[in-house]
Design a protein around this motif. Structure first.
Motif, short mmCIF file in Angstrom:
data_model
loop_
_atom_site.label_atom_id
_atom_site.label_comp_id
_atom_site.label_asym_id
_atom_site.label_seq_id
_atom_site.Cartn_x
_atom_site.Cartn_y
_atom_site.Cartn_z
N GLU A 141 0.83 -1.20 0.00
CA GLU A 141 0.00 0.00 0.00
C GLU A 141 0.87 1.26 0.00
N VAL A 142 0.48 2.24 -0.80
CA VAL A 142 1.13 3.54 -0.75
C VAL A 142 0.54 4.27 0.45
N THR A 143 1.38 4.52 1.45
CA THR A 143 0.91 5.15 2.69
C THR A 143 1.12 6.65 2.69
N GLN A 144 1.96 7.16 1.79
CA GLN A 144 2.19 8.60 1.69
C GLN A 144 2.84 8.92 0.35
N VAL A 145 2.53 10.12 -0.14
CA VAL A 145 3.19 10.68 -1.31
C VAL A 145 4.00 11.87 -0.80
N ILE A 146 5.27 11.94 -1.19
CA ILE A 146 6.12 13.06 -0.78
C ILE A 146 6.66 13.73 -2.03
N ASN A 163 0.67 20.03 3.73
CA ASN A 163 0.14 18.68 3.91
C ASN A 163 -1.32 18.63 3.46
N TYR A 164 -1.58 17.70 2.56
CA TYR A 164 -2.91 17.54 1.98
C TYR A 164 -3.24 16.05 1.92
N ARG A 165 -4.32 15.72 1.24
CA ARG A 165 -4.72 14.33 1.00
C ARG A 165 -5.14 14.19 -0.46
N ILE A 166 -5.01 12.99 -0.98
CA ILE A 166 -5.58 12.67 -2.29
C ILE A 166 -7.07 12.53 -2.05
N ASP A 167 -7.88 13.33 -2.76
CA ASP A 167 -9.30 13.38 -2.42
C ASP A 167 -10.26 13.06 -3.56
N ARG A 168 -9.75 12.82 -4.76
CA ARG A 168 -10.66 12.50 -5.86
C ARG A 168 -9.85 11.95 -7.03
N ARG A 169 -10.58 11.37 -7.98
CA ARG A 169 -9.96 10.77 -9.16
C ARG A 169 -10.73 11.23 -10.39
N ASN A 170 -10.02 11.41 -11.48
CA ASN A 170 -10.68 11.75 -12.74
C ASN A 170 -10.16 10.84 -13.84
N PRO A 171 -10.92 9.80 -14.17
CA PRO A 171 -10.48 8.89 -15.23
C PRO A 171 -10.65 9.49 -16.63
N MET A 209 -1.91 2.93 -7.98
CA MET A 209 -1.24 2.70 -6.70
C MET A 209 -1.75 3.59 -5.57
N VAL A 210 -2.12 4.82 -5.87
CA VAL A 210 -2.44 5.80 -4.83
C VAL A 210 -3.95 5.90 -4.65
N GLY A 211 -4.41 5.60 -3.47
CA GLY A 211 -5.85 5.63 -3.19
C GLY A 211 -6.31 6.96 -2.63
N ASN A 212 -7.60 7.20 -2.71
CA ASN A 212 -8.18 8.37 -2.07
C ASN A 212 -7.91 8.29 -0.57
N GLY A 213 -7.62 9.44 0.03
CA GLY A 213 -7.31 9.51 1.45
C GLY A 213 -5.82 9.43 1.75
N THR A 214 -5.00 9.08 0.76
CA THR A 214 -3.56 9.00 0.98
C THR A 214 -3.01 10.39 1.27
N GLY A 263 -6.82 14.08 -7.53
CA GLY A 263 -6.92 15.40 -6.92
C GLY A 263 -6.23 15.50 -5.58
N ILE A 264 -5.72 16.70 -5.32
CA ILE A 264 -5.09 17.05 -4.05
C ILE A 264 -6.04 17.99 -3.31
N SER A 265 -6.18 17.82 -2.02
CA SER A 265 -7.19 18.54 -1.23
C SER A 265 -6.86 20.02 -0.98
N TYR A 266 -6.14 20.64 -1.88
CA TYR A 266 -5.91 22.09 -1.82
C TYR A 266 -7.18 22.80 -2.26
N PRO A 267 -7.60 23.87 -1.61
CA PRO A 267 -6.97 24.56 -0.48
C PRO A 267 -7.44 24.01 0.86
#
Length: 164
Positions: A30-35, A79-87, A153-158, A96-100
């Motif tokens: 599992e991908v636990t973080q993106v840096i 610091n943000y979270r992955i919050d959405r996907r666009n196929p 690899m990267v899930g929502n909430g990461t 998507g990144i949870s900015y702002p």
């Protein structure tokens, strides 16, 4: 004999179409973080303290400093979270990144501006295939091949940490 030829052609067509799919399946750790390290133009996919993947990236067309307002061409830091996907992204695939966040909104409001939004990790459309290293409006760009891996690899909430 004719049935065999037709069957072979259909089987070949299905095999080729399966290989060209932009959607992959990932069965690894599992991908636990993106840096992200903006100054080094690198993005790491982490499983705890282990680097799973290391990518060269492109950033906003004004890559220095933190994003403050809509349209400034900068990539946010924090610091943000992955919050959405666009196929069906215009940029191949995107996540998507949870900015702002609340701090970003407060900073922009203090300037009398909007913080903007719609910050993504995405691929590169055909028209921007030779757009140079930093060409986005503030997003993080990788190749389409790399984006297929990242998307799987990267899930929502990461969590994603974007460093200067």
């Amino acid at each position: 004999m004719r049935f065999f030829k037709v069957f072979s052609i259909v089987l070949l067509a299905l095999s080729v179409s399966a290989c060209s799919s932009k959607f992959k399946t990932y069965k690894g750790p599992e991908v636990t973080q993106v840096i992200v390290f903006k100054d080094a133009r690198r993005m790491l996919l982490m499983h705890n303290k282990q680097v799973l993947k290391d990518y060269r990236i492109g950033l906003g067309f004004r890559p220095t400093d933190d994003k403050k307002i809509r349209g400034d061409g900068r990539t946010p830091e924090g610091n943000y979270r992955i919050d959405r996907r666009n196929p069906n992204s215009n940029f191949y695939l995107s996540i998507g990144i949870s900015y702002p966040n609340a701090n970003d909104i407060a900073e922009a409001k203090a300037l009398g501006q909007s913080p903007g939004g719609d910050i993504f990790i995405h691929g590169r459309p055909w028209k921007d295939r030779k757009g140079g290293r930093d060409w986005t409006a503030g997003c993080i760009a990788v190749t389409n091949r790399e984006m297929r891996d990242i998307y799987s690899m990267v899930g929502n909430g990461t969590p994603i940490q974007i460093n200067p």
